[in-house]
Design a protein around this motif. Structure first.
Motif, PDB file in Angstrom:
ATOM      1  N   VAL B  37       0.874  -1.175   0.000  1.00  0.00           N
ATOM      2  CA  VAL B  37       0.000   0.000   0.000  1.00  0.00           C
ATOM      3  C   VAL B  37       0.909   1.223   0.000  1.00  0.00           C
ATOM      4  CG1 VAL B  37      -1.753   1.303   1.285  1.00  0.00           C
ATOM      5  CG2 VAL B  37      -1.796  -1.207   1.301  1.00  0.00           C
ATOM      6  N   GLN B  39       1.281   5.723   0.040  1.00  0.00           N
ATOM      7  CA  GLN B  39       0.646   6.971   0.456  1.00  0.00           C
ATOM      8  C   GLN B  39       1.523   8.124  -0.016  1.00  0.00           C
ATOM      9  OE1 GLN B  39       0.065   7.495   4.752  1.00  0.00           O
ATOM     10  NE2 GLN B  39      -1.884   8.493   4.296  1.00  0.00           N
ATOM     11  N   LEU B  45      -4.546   6.672   1.258  1.00  0.00           N
ATOM     12  CA  LEU B  45      -3.958   5.359   1.033  1.00  0.00           C
ATOM     13  C   LEU B  45      -4.362   4.811  -0.333  1.00  0.00           C
ATOM     14  CD1 LEU B  45      -4.784   3.875   4.540  1.00  0.00           C
ATOM     15  CD2 LEU B  45      -2.587   4.795   3.781  1.00  0.00           C
ATOM     16  N   TRP B  47      -3.974   1.171  -2.521  1.00  0.00           N
ATOM     17  CA  TRP B  47      -3.540  -0.227  -2.603  1.00  0.00           C
ATOM     18  C   TRP B  47      -2.726  -0.425  -3.879  1.00  0.00           C
ATOM     19  CZ3 TRP B  47      -5.126  -4.152  -6.118  1.00  0.00           C
ATOM     20  CH2 TRP B  47      -4.695  -5.438  -5.773  1.00  0.00           C
ATOM     21  N   TYR B  60      -2.760  -6.441  -8.979  1.00  0.00           N
ATOM     22  CA  TYR B  60      -2.172  -5.107  -8.969  1.00  0.00           C
ATOM     23  C   TYR B  60      -3.229  -4.022  -9.108  1.00  0.00           C
ATOM     24  CZ  TYR B  60       2.089  -7.747  -9.822  1.00  0.00           C
ATOM     25  OH  TYR B  60       3.144  -8.641  -9.721  1.00  0.00           O
ATOM     26  N   TYR B  95       4.088   0.918   2.198  1.00  0.00           N
ATOM     27  CA  TYR B  95       3.900   0.026   3.333  1.00  0.00           C
ATOM     28  C   TYR B  95       3.645  -1.399   2.834  1.00  0.00           C
ATOM     29  CZ  TYR B  95       2.670   4.280   6.029  1.00  0.00           C
ATOM     30  OH  TYR B  95       2.648   5.514   6.641  1.00  0.00           O
TER      31      TYR B  95
END
Lengths: 106, 125
Positions: B37, B39, B45, B47, B60, B95
């Motif tokens: 994920v 940002q 956020l 994905w 994806y 992340y």
């Protein structure tokens, strides 16, 4: 792709207030809806999964409800550590998508 | 306890490549899917990708499809994100997150149970 719309995008509240955040999916997602909290400079943390299940260790003042396309996150009595940004997320279908976030400010 | 540690971020020029790593500990790594994920600075956020527990399935996000590849080495408890043809709008904190599949009254569902601390990727000339 499934679009997730959160409202409001930001809100001002005080300690002890009851706060409700809504999330709407652009199509049916059953209960595949999760809520995350993100404090500034930190990674997100799950609060609620499957629309209404409280993650282990999360205070009971957090609750979630809804099914289908409309969902809510409620904080029963706001505490100082709850000032953060909250995101909803659908895991019904890929690509997984998040709402735009709701910033809860003092 | 569960720990996920990302590394490999940095400054890279547009069009170049970068590989991120996510090293996991504190759980049976080969049992869980892992997500990436990102940002962007001051944004929400997004994905990026997921890889299944056995590495046989990857999915994806639209903005990275065809440029990013996710893979895993279960012998090293590590997931990789190979990022090619990077663009300035790929600038973000990346992340990794552990997938948790759980069963409810309405069937199975997934959520992101644990997250790493993130690694910053900056794409700039």
């Amino acid at each position: 792709d499934i679009q997730m719309t959160q409202s409001p995008s930001s809100l001002s509240a005080s300690v002890g207030d009851r706060v409700t955040i809504t999330c709407r999916a652009s199509q049916y997602i059953s209960s595949h809806l999760n809520w995350y909290q993100q404090r500034p400079g930190k990674a997100p943390k799950v609060l609620i999964y499957a629309a209404s299940s409280l993650e282990n260790g999360v205070p009971s003042r957090f609750s979630g409800s809804g099914s289908g396309t409309d969902f809510t996150l409620t904080i029963a009595s706001l505490r100082p550590e709850d000032f953060a940004t909250y995101y909803c997320q659908q895991t019904y279908d890929t690509p997984l998508t998040f709402g735009g976030g709701t910033k809860v400010e003092i | 306890q569960v720990q996920l540690v990302e590394s490999g971020g940095g400054v890279v020029q547009p069009g170049k490549s970068l590989r991120l790593s996510c090293v996991a500990s504190g759980f049976t790594f080969r049992h869980n899917g892992i997500h990436w994920v990102r940002q962007a600075p001051g944004k929400g956020l997004e994905w990026v990708a997921v890889i299944s527990y056995d590495g046989n399935n990857q999915y994806y996000g639209d903005s990275v499809k065809g440029r990013f590849t996710v893979s895993r080495d279960n012998s090293k408890n590590t997931v990789y994100l190979q990022m090619n043809n990077l663009r300035p709008d790929d600038t973000a904190v990346y992340y990794c997150a552990k997938d948790r599949r759980t069963t409810t009254a309405e069937g199975e569902t997934d959520y992101f149970e644990s997250w790493g601390q993130g690694t910053l990727v900056t794409v700039s000339s």
